[in-house]
Design a protein around this motif. Structure first.
Motif, PDB file in Angstrom:
ATOM      1  N   SER A  84      54.242  65.529  68.618  1.00 14.21           N
ATOM      2  CA  SER A  84      54.331  66.180  69.926  1.00 14.21           C
ATOM      3  C   SER A  84      55.810  66.433  70.237  1.00 14.21           C
ATOM      4  O   SER A  84      56.696  65.839  69.617  1.00 14.21           O
ATOM      5  N   GLY A  85      56.060  67.326  71.213  1.00 11.62           N
ATOM      6  CA  GLY A  85      57.424  67.730  71.540  1.00 11.62           C
ATOM      7  C   GLY A  85      58.353  66.549  71.796  1.00 11.62           C
ATOM      8  O   GLY A  85      59.452  66.463  71.242  1.00 11.62           O
ATOM      9  N   GLY A  86      57.908  65.638  72.617  1.00 14.21           N
ATOM     10  CA  GLY A  86      58.749  64.504  72.986  1.00 14.21           C
ATOM     11  C   GLY A  86      59.038  63.597  71.801  1.00 14.21           C
ATOM     12  O   GLY A  86      60.117  63.019  71.688  1.00 14.21           O
ATOM     13  N   LYS A 144      48.800  66.437  76.269  1.00 13.27           N
ATOM     14  CA  LYS A 144      49.019  67.440  77.317  1.00 13.27           C
ATOM     15  C   LYS A 144      49.154  68.850  76.740  1.00 13.27           C
ATOM     16  O   LYS A 144      48.446  69.767  77.158  1.00 13.27           O
ATOM     17  N   SER A 145      50.062  68.998  75.777  1.00 17.32           N
ATOM     18  CA  SER A 145      50.289  70.338  75.220  1.00 17.32           C
ATOM     19  C   SER A 145      49.053  70.844  74.480  1.00 17.32           C
ATOM     20  O   SER A 145      48.765  72.044  74.487  1.00 17.32           O
ATOM     21  N   THR A 146      48.320  69.930  73.862  1.00 17.06           N
ATOM     22  CA  THR A 146      47.109  70.335  73.152  1.00 17.06           C
ATOM     23  C   THR A 146      46.079  70.890  74.147  1.00 17.06           C
ATOM     24  O   THR A 146      45.437  71.914  73.891  1.00 17.06           O
ATOM     25  N   TYR A 186      56.162  77.491  77.662  1.00 18.49           N
ATOM     26  CA  TYR A 186      56.178  76.292  76.838  1.00 18.49           C
ATOM     27  C   TYR A 186      57.494  75.553  76.907  1.00 18.49           C
ATOM     28  O   TYR A 186      58.477  76.048  77.446  1.00 18.49           O
ATOM     29  N   GLN A 187      57.492  74.365  76.297  1.00 17.82           N
ATOM     30  CA  GLN A 187      58.696  73.536  76.270  1.00 17.82           C
ATOM     31  C   GLN A 187      59.816  74.285  75.588  1.00 17.82           C
ATOM     32  O   GLN A 187      60.965  74.197  75.955  1.00 17.82           O
ATOM     33  N   GLN A 188      59.471  75.004  74.542  1.00 17.94           N
ATOM     34  CA  GLN A 188      60.490  75.717  73.783  1.00 17.94           C
ATOM     35  C   GLN A 188      60.368  77.210  74.027  1.00 17.94           C
ATOM     36  O   GLN A 188      59.350  77.812  73.726  1.00 17.94           O
ATOM     37  N   MET A 244      52.836  75.595  83.257  1.00 18.94           N
ATOM     38  CA  MET A 244      54.245  75.294  83.025  1.00 18.94           C
ATOM     39  C   MET A 244      54.340  73.967  82.285  1.00 18.94           C
ATOM     40  O   MET A 244      54.042  72.921  82.844  1.00 18.94           O
ATOM     41  N   ASP A 245      54.740  74.048  81.018  1.00 20.77           N
ATOM     42  CA  ASP A 245      54.874  72.843  80.200  1.00 20.77           C
ATOM     43  C   ASP A 245      56.340  72.407  80.241  1.00 20.77           C
ATOM     44  O   ASP A 245      57.177  72.986  79.559  1.00 20.77           O
ATOM     45  N   GLU A 246      56.651  71.447  81.071  1.00 25.27           N
ATOM     46  CA  GLU A 246      58.010  70.940  81.284  1.00 25.27           C
ATOM     47  C   GLU A 246      59.014  72.037  81.643  1.00 25.27           C
ATOM     48  O   GLU A 246      60.053  72.171  80.998  1.00 25.27           O
TER      49      GLU A 246
HETATM   50 MG   LIG Z   1      53.939  68.465  74.938  1.00 26.27          MG
END
Ligand SMILES: [Mg+2]
Ligand SMILES: Nc1ncnc2c1ncn2[C@@H]1O[C@H](COP(=O)(O)OP(=O)(O)OP(=O)(O)O)[C@@H](O)[C@H]1O
Length: 503
Positions: A398-400, A43-45, A85-87, A165-167
């Motif tokens: 990945s983030g998770g 997803k993030s990619t 982003y997530q962060q 919107m990533d999370e």
């Molecule tokens: Mg991600």
């Protein structure tokens, strides 16, 4: 109106990892298109290809019918693409208003900085998402959820046509989520298209028009949101059925392990807090963002030591004036912002997981690498961490999956008191169930667990007792049997308890 965004056959590999395999994706004006998939699905990619942060190995990208030949971050921004982003990526030493201005101002060096104007604009953008954040406060001093809101405000200010919107809701409480959805509806009405990534599947029907599921870098399906239910969505993501309920284990409670009396810390706004946690008990800490949950955890861990009240461990008064002291006393804290404070990005997965357990891992003061590898291999399997090998640097995950590594470290350490701040934030449905199962297992072995969560179903599902904070104080304590979403919300909003909520 023409299609806002169209991707065709996007392929991307990193040193042997096929992150994306021929993925198509499109977005219409005024549409919210959700993107779902397990941790590491790609997803993030995909998002980074759209924002120009990654160049795809193959495939094409069109914005409003025009082929974008060489996408890069500057071009993407000019095309009206903005991402959260997530962060949060803000400058901690600058103020909120300055951070927002950095993303928006394009004037030359000669341009006079109009401080007043900057502040007013920042405050106006924050007001649009209902965020009560002081624009003149340094970002260093605000919480991570607040930083995310600042990022959203900045994207809104940039007049994005394609908002990613990533999370965005991963660390927001129900109230802030509702607020964000209101903003999203507003933006939709203005023809903005939104790509929405979330592991909170239950919020998708409220916000998304279509949903695309990725699995192992490939497209599984794109569906109208109204045509799929939660179970189907999970099946699309993981390829099998998964139970949604948290399996709460019944555990025989032991002696009181941690007790705090009238605890306060002026610096962090915590005051008069009292509660106790017994061996085998999971105590849920509920409350709205800003209620003092993370602040309380930081006091207990000695990051911002208490200046009034008492902390007792197994009945003995202790002073926790720094984190090292907390660790020696057997208290572990897994912070909310794990990707920043929880892992060492340059270090391999195995070493990250055993950082806190080196004593257990090492025999005669030397690191027992065989033992380290065995522990890490077991944790990778149990938490289904998606990594090429246990020697891969955590920064490549990945983030998770980075979240899972950070959590694994403390699960491996087996402390007497485990404080978890949003333990399942950003992890996929399968891992979430596994983390809940592990928490139950640790409680059964006599650990006292304090869990902060913004997800009420998680609080209700996992906790034996629930302490609800409001304004840095205990608004009420609820037993598992009497706790309901409504009762928690009443207390969280600072309303007086109707009955029975003695603290
Ligand atoms: Mg991600
Ligand atoms: N810079 C990188 N170097 C090496 N591998 C990477 C890099 N970035 C991503 N990957 C790999 O690509 C795959 C997809 O990762 P991605 O971040 O897109 O997943 P995701 O769907 O966003 O997951 P999550 O839900 O955990 O955020 C993963 O296997 C990841 O390890």
């Amino acid at each position: 109106m023409s299609t806002l965004l169209r991707l065709n056959g996007i392929t991307k590999a990193f040193a042997g990892v096929h992150a994306l395999k021929g993925v198509p994706f499109d977005l219409e004006p005024g549409e919210v298109h959700a993107l779902v998939g397990e941790n590491g699905a790609g997803k993030s990619t995909l998002i980074k290809v759209i924002t120009g942060a990654h160049a795809p190995d193959q495939g094409t990208l069109e914005v409003q019918g025009t082929l974008v030949e060489h996408n890069d971050p500057v071009r993407a921004r000019a095309l009206g693409i903005a991402a959260i982003y997530q962060q949060p990526a803000l400058f901690p030493e600058l103020t909120v208003a300055e951070n927002i201005a950095l993303g928006l101002e394009t004037g030359g060096a000669w341009r006079r900085i109009r401080w007043g104007e900057r502040c007013t604009r920042a405050q106006r953008l924050l007001a649009r998402i209902g965020a009560a954040i002081d624009a003149e406060a340094p970002v260093r001093g605000i919480t991570m959820p607040e930083q995310q809101l600042v990022e959203i405000a900045r994207a809104l200010g940039a007049n994005a046509r394609i908002l990613i919107m990533d999370e965005p809701t991963a660390s927001l409480s129900d109230q802030e989520v509702a607020n964000l959805f209101r903003v999203i509806r507003e933006l939709k009405g203005q023809g903005v298209g939104i790509i929405y990534i979330s592991h909170r599947l239950e919020e998708l029907p409220q916000v998304a028009d279509r949903v695309t599921a990725l699995r192992d870098g490939s497209l599984v399906a794109t569906r109208k949101m109204g045509d799929v239910n939660r179970a189907e969505l999970v099946r699309l993501m993981v390829g099998r059925e998964l139970s949604a309920v948290f399996p709460k284990q019944t555990v025989e409670l032991g002696e009181t392990v941690l007790e705090v009396r009238d605890l306060g810390c002026r610096e962090s706004g915590v005051s008069g807090v009292g509660f106790r946690v017994r061996a085998g008990e999971i105590l849920g800490l509920a409350g709205l963002v800003g209620a003092g949950r993370t602040e309380l955890a930081r006091v207990l861990f000695g990051l911002t030591p208490a200046d009034s009240g008492q902390i007792l461990l197994r009945g003995r008064a202790v002073t926790i004036d720094r984190p090292e002291r907390a660790v020696v006393l057997g208290i572990a804290y897994v912070p909310e912002d794990r990707r920043r404070h929880g892992v060492v990005l340059e270090m391999p997965v195995a070493a990250n997981m055993t950082l806190a357990t080196l004593r257990a891992v090492s025999a005669h003061g030397l690191i027992d690498f065989r033992r380290e590898r065995a522990v890490a291999t077991d944790l990778v399997r149990r938490l289904a961490v998606k990594t090429a090998t246990i020697d891969t640097p955590v920064g490549h995950l990945s983030g998770g999956n980075q979240q899972k590594v950070a959590l694994a470290r403390w699960l491996a350490a087996e402390p007497a008191v485990l404080i978890l701040d949003e333990p399942t934030q950003g992890v996929d449905v399968g891992a979430k169930a596994e983390i809940h199962r592990l928490m139950g297992e640790l409680a059964a072995r006599g650990m006292a667990i304090v869990m902060i969560s913004s997800e009420l179903p998680e609080i209700l599902g996992m906790s034996d007792r629930i302490v609800v904070l409001h304004g840095g104080r205990v608004a009420g304590t609820l037993d598992r049997a009497e706790a309901t979403q409504e009762a928690i919300m009443e207390l969280a909003l600072g309303h007086l308890p109707a009955h029975g909520a003695a603290s």
